[in-house]
Design a protein around this motif. Structure first.
Motif, PDB file in Angstrom:
ATOM      1  N   ALA B 303       0.835  -1.208   0.000  1.00  0.00           N
ATOM      2  CA  ALA B 303       0.000   0.000   0.000  1.00  0.00           C
ATOM      3  C   ALA B 303       0.864   1.250   0.000  1.00  0.00           C
ATOM      4  N   MET B 304       1.959   1.214   0.760  1.00  0.00           N
ATOM      5  CA  MET B 304       2.824   2.393   0.842  1.00  0.00           C
ATOM      6  C   MET B 304       3.563   2.640  -0.471  1.00  0.00           C
ATOM      7  N   VAL B 305       3.939   1.549  -1.124  1.00  0.00           N
ATOM      8  CA  VAL B 305       4.598   1.705  -2.432  1.00  0.00           C
ATOM      9  C   VAL B 305       3.630   2.337  -3.435  1.00  0.00           C
ATOM     10  N   LEU B 306       2.393   1.800  -3.466  1.00  0.00           N
ATOM     11  CA  LEU B 306       1.367   2.371  -4.371  1.00  0.00           C
ATOM     12  C   LEU B 306       1.145   3.852  -4.048  1.00  0.00           C
ATOM     13  N   PHE B 307       1.051   4.131  -2.763  1.00  0.00           N
ATOM     14  CA  PHE B 307       0.831   5.497  -2.284  1.00  0.00           C
ATOM     15  C   PHE B 307       1.970   6.407  -2.754  1.00  0.00           C
ATOM     16  N   TRP B 308       3.178   5.884  -2.641  1.00  0.00           N
ATOM     17  CA  TRP B 308       4.364   6.659  -3.022  1.00  0.00           C
ATOM     18  C   TRP B 308       4.292   7.050  -4.496  1.00  0.00           C
ATOM     19  N   PHE B 309       3.799   6.117  -5.331  1.00  0.00           N
ATOM     20  CA  PHE B 309       3.797   6.385  -6.770  1.00  0.00           C
ATOM     21  C   PHE B 309       2.487   7.018  -7.273  1.00  0.00           C
ATOM     22  N   THR B 310       1.587   7.351  -6.358  1.00  0.00           N
ATOM     23  CA  THR B 310       0.344   8.022  -6.783  1.00  0.00           C
ATOM     24  C   THR B 310       0.678   9.445  -7.251  1.00  0.00           C
ATOM     25  N   PRO B 311       0.266   9.812  -8.476  1.00  0.00           N
ATOM     26  CA  PRO B 311       0.608  11.154  -8.987  1.00  0.00           C
ATOM     27  C   PRO B 311       0.038  12.256  -8.093  1.00  0.00           C
ATOM     28  N   GLY B 312       0.794  13.298  -7.918  1.00  0.00           N
ATOM     29  CA  GLY B 312       0.379  14.423  -7.068  1.00  0.00           C
ATOM     30  C   GLY B 312      -0.921  15.057  -7.540  1.00  0.00           C
ATOM     31  N   ILE B 313      -1.114  15.052  -8.863  1.00  0.00           N
ATOM     32  CA  ILE B 313      -2.313  15.714  -9.396  1.00  0.00           C
ATOM     33  C   ILE B 313      -3.591  14.983  -8.981  1.00  0.00           C
TER      34      ILE B 313
END
Lengths: 115, 796
Positions: B303-313
């Motif tokens: 979950a944290m990896v996915l969260f990390w790569f979630t685009p800022g926009i």
């Protein structure tokens, strides 16, 4: 321009004649003011039967006297105005504040004087 | 004020016809690839979401909520729902649901009634009762099973209604808007259902449901802070308990982890992730030490990896939807900024009135300052100085018999005051016998008394005027005091309408950053749009106007305030107001009595804040500069008062007092005001000492006659107000008294003008000019300042 003053009981009847415009109004005003200043003058009828023309300064004269009289509890009426004068009076809405009659006698009755 | 012969203005406030209405603004979405994918995934997960092993009302509820959408959407959602149902219930379990969905689709496919969502929800509930009830009965279910079916029916109906409400928010219809509380609740339920649908999905070594729930906690903690993170944690864990992928302790663990993550959000993604990880680890260690293994920790890590790569926009887009976030505050602030602007505009208008008042008072020079003196003593001194000082009996009267003389003269003055003057008979016999200059005494007393009386009159007048001024200022101060309250009433934000407009625009692929709908003092809507992402060019204006007209069910016209295409870096802003049904073409001429002199008449045309057009004509008394000054002051002041949106009676009272103060002589001004309403096609004539006006319709001419005494001379004012309906093609004529004046003419009156108007086919400009020519010809010159204003009513 002439101003004829007479009394019918306690009522002052001012009969004006000629043109009532910028040129003649100051003189008429002086006469009327002197007459109105007489002690006890509270009922006034302006007889305009012999006035052939009146403009806005004439109207100002009438309204000014009306204001003065009503301030000291008096009353005023106009009588006998013809054609142009009648129309100026009508346009001005003056009938809403004082009686405008065709004869002097009616006007005297309207201001509560004896005829 | 004008000199000689001069046209004043044309009023064509709304050029061109109304914008064309765009057909077919329906409820269909324009989904792009991303939207279709999202919807399909949603349908699949909703189909999978089930309670108590076999109760799966969420998929059918989603399908029912989307029944009235495009065929393709309905079919796709139906298909994926059935597939989702199939993955958890198998063929036998899915069949009743599939049959029921087809039945509902046939029954409730079409319709636009406002109660449609309710009806659809009801039909679904009945469908579940019949189909699932039947299956339960033939498979030998118990009363408990039937009770569950009833529960499922109710749950399905409620979920359908929430879906119909919450789906637009999920599917991008409300991109960039602030969500209402109800929508946030819907969104929460949609998320929970989707999360429930992921339960039991095969994910190899890590359960997708566990990953998704933690991922959502992280995202919400970052955008919404501790409270939002904790709330999401509790929601996710609760769904997990119901669907079996979480233990009861999960509520504490995810809730606490969400709280910690949110508290560290200021440090961005790393902070949020760290907070979450610490919270999850510490509580799991404490509550479920036996489950703590490397395998368990995989879900939070993924979950944290996915969260990390979630685009800022994406995060900022979600952020702007969530109440209480910074992005949402920015939106809210621009909205409040508009409110403040409206308030300051109103205040500026009011300050203008104060300014105009102060100018008016400066022109009144009050130079004489009366002292409080004993009134009769002054007279006394003047009288003895004039009559007695030169008399040879002065010593005898004023030294030997001082007291007696003093008393007698004082009595005389008192008598004069009581009677307003004296005659010979009034004089007491004592003085009559003693005084050698009796006549002179009498004349002097009367003369002095006259002067005294006039002085007193003036003083009284001055005092009255001061009272009027103070009353005026007090009244306006009151208006200022009430301003805050008035603002709330006058400028009302219509948030519901703004939201609907935003949705409609979004569906036409016009993305508006800000949509604000306000109600002006006359109750008409005004719409402000900013940062439009439009198809390009000024085409957006008619398009937006058409959408607004349909949404607000009133004809609206758009007016670009600034456009990003014409100047780079500029924000796109658009204002839309009620489109008028009528427009007014006006022209006016004024002619002075003497050539080369100014006309004493003044006129003006202006648009009021509520969209009405005002035509003002004022005739100063007499002619020349003084008359012009009078009428111009009236018009100027009236303009300001009208522009501030003040009430008619207050406007007239204010004008009357100010004009009375300006010139203490018997000077007055007339006022002829016509207020033209372009929406209803109505005209209101307000006449104060002014001439009749005329309405020409075809060959018929109506005379608007009633008037009231002019302004500035009497203490009270009463206007004559007349209202008339207008039609396209009507012509209005306003004139000053010079036009109707024809000294010594054989046929005085209005007949000639009525007659001319009924025959004329002239346009306003020609008509106004012709009226002046005719009036001049009748009078044999220009007898007085003359003005004529003509207005033609046309379809907008």
């Amino acid at each position: 321009m002439g101003v004829g003053l007479s009394y019918r009981g306690s009522c002052l009847v001012a009969a004006l004649s000629g043109d009532l415009d910028v040129a003649t109004v100051p003189k008429v005003r002086r006469h009327l003011e002197a007459a109105l200043a007489r002690p006890g003058t509270a009922k006034v009828v302006l007889d305009l039967a012999a006035v052939s023309f009146m403009d806005s300064s004439g109207l100002g004269l009438i309204l000014g006297r009306y204001r003065e009289l009503s301030e000291r509890g008096g009353s005023m009426a106009i009588s006998g105005a013809k054609s142009q004068v009648q129309r100026v009076l009508q346009l001005s809405g003056i009938g809403k504040i004082m009686p405008v009659t065709s004869t002097v006698e009616d006007a005297i009755k309207q201001v509560g004087g004896e005829s | 004020m004008t000199t000689g012969k001069e046209a004043f203005m044309r009023l064509c406030p709304y050029p061109g016809k109304n914008t064309p209405v765009i057909e077919n603004i329906g409820r269909n979405w324009r989904l792009d690839g991303k939207g279709i994918l999202l919807l399909a995934a949603g349908a699949f997960l909703a189909g999978r979401a089930n309670l108590l092993d076999g109760m799966a009302p969420f998929g059918p509820a989603l399908f029912t909520a989307l029944l009235s959408e495009h065929d393709f959407i309905t079919a796709m959602v139906g298909l994926w729902t059935v597939i989702g149902l199939g993955t958890v219930l198998g063929f036998k379990g899915t069949l009743p649901y599939a049959v029921m969905m087809i039945g509902i689709a046939l029954l409730e496919r079409r319709g636009r009634a406002p109660w449609l969502p309710v009806r659809q929800a009801f039909t679904l509930a009945v469908g579940i009762l019949i189909v699932r009830g039947f299956v339960t009965l033939i498979t030998g279910g118990t009363a408990y099973d039937l009770g569950l079916v009833m529960f499922e029916a109710v749950l399905a109906a409620v979920t359908t209604m929430i879906f119909s409400h919450g789906l637009p928010a999920v599917l991008g219809r409300r991109v960039g808007t602030v969500l209402t509380n109800e929508e946030v609740i819907s969104l929460g339920l949609v998320t929970a259902v989707a999360l429930a649908g992921t339960a039991g999905l095969p994910g190899g070594f890590v359960a997708p449901a566990a990953v998704l729930s933690r991922y959502l906690v992280l995202v919400l903690a970052l955008v919404g802070g501790g409270a939002m993170g904790a709330a999401m944690g509790v929601l996710a864990a609760t769904v997990g308990i119901v669907t079996g992928f979480s233990s009861p302790e999960g509520i504490s663990i995810l809730g606490f982890a969400g709280l910690l993550a949110g508290l560290l959000r200021e440090a961005g993604k790393p902070g949020t992730a760290l907070g979450y990880f610490l919270g999850d680890l510490v509580l799991t260690l404490y509550l479920l030490p036996e489950s703590l293994a490397l395998g368990y920790l995989l879900a939070p890590l993924v979950a944290m990896v996915l969260f990390w790569f979630t685009p800022g926009i994406w995060l900022s887009e979600i952020s702007s939807l969530v109440p209480g976030t910074r992005e949402q505050r920015v939106r809210q602030q621009s909205y409040e900024g508009r409110l403040r602007q409206a308030a300051s505009e109103r205040l500026a208008e009011f300050s203008q009135i104060f300014h105009e008042l102060s100018v008016s008072f400066k022109e009144v020079a009050i130079t004489t300052k009366t002292k409080e003196e004993s009134r009769l003593n002054t007279l006394f001194a003047a009288l003895t100085a004039k009559v007695c000082e030169s008399c040879n009996l002065y010593r005898s009267c004023w030294e030997t018999d001082f007291y007696k003389t003093y008393q007698s003269i004082f009595d005389l003055l008192a008598l004069a005051e009581a009677h307003g003057g004296l005659v010979k008979e009034d004089i007491p016999s004592g003085i009559r016998h003693r005084c050698q200059h009796l006549d002179e005494l009498l004349v002097t007393i009367n003369y002095l008394f006259d002067t005294y009386r006039i002085n007193m009159q003036w003083q009284k007048r001055l005092e009255e005027d001061r009272e009027v001024v103070s009353a005026q200022l007090a009244g306006i101060a009151q208006v200022m005091d009430n301003l805050a309250t008035e603002l709330k009433i006058d400028v009302k934000a219509l948030d519901g309408e703004a939201q609907i407009i935003k949705d409609e625009l979004a569906r036409r692929q016009i993305k508006a950053e800000t949509v604000e709908v306000w109600q002006n003092p006359s109750g008409q809507p005004e719409v402000y749009l900013a940062s439009l992402d439009c198809p390009g060019g000024r085409e957006c204006v008619p398009l937006v106007a058409a959408i607004l007209s349909q949404t607000l069910r009133r004809p609206m016209r758009g007016q670009p305030l600034s456009c990003a295409l014409t100047r780079t870096g500029q924000e796109c802003r658009l204002k839309a107001t009620l489109a008028s049904s009528f427009r007014f073409v006006a022209a006016g001429f004024s002619r002075a009595k003497k050539d080369g002199e100014v006309s004493g008449d003044s006129f003006q045309a202006l648009e009021l804040p509520d969209g009405r057009q005002a035509l003002i004509l004022s005739d100063g008394m007499g002619t020349g500069p003084k008359a012009a000054q009078e009428s111009r002051a009236t018009v100027r002041l009236l303009e300001k008062l009208l522009a501030a949106g003040l009430e008619k009676d207050l406007i007239l009272r204010t004008l009357n007092s100010i004009l009375a103060l300006r010139s203490p002589e018997e000077r007055f001004a007339t006022l002829d005001l016509a207020l033209l309403d372009p929406y209803q096609g109505e005209v209101e004539f307000i006449k104060v000492g002014s001439c009749p006006s005329f309405i020409k319709r075809g060959r018929t001419v109506t005379v608007i006659n009633p008037s009231a005494p002019p302004l500035g001379i009497l203490p009270a004012v009463a206007a004559a107000v007349t209202r008339k309906r207008l039609r396209a093609g009507d012509i209005l004529l306003m004139v000053s008294d010079g036009v109707l004046e024809a000294r010594g003419h054989r046929t005085p009156g209005l007949d000639w003008l009525v007659d001319y108007l009924s025959r004329s086919d002239a346009e306003p400009e020609e008509l106004a000019s012709m009226v002046l020519d005719l009036a001049g010809r009748r009078a044999g010159g220009v007898p007085d300042d003359m003005t004529a204003l003509a207005v033609k009513v046309e379809h907008a």
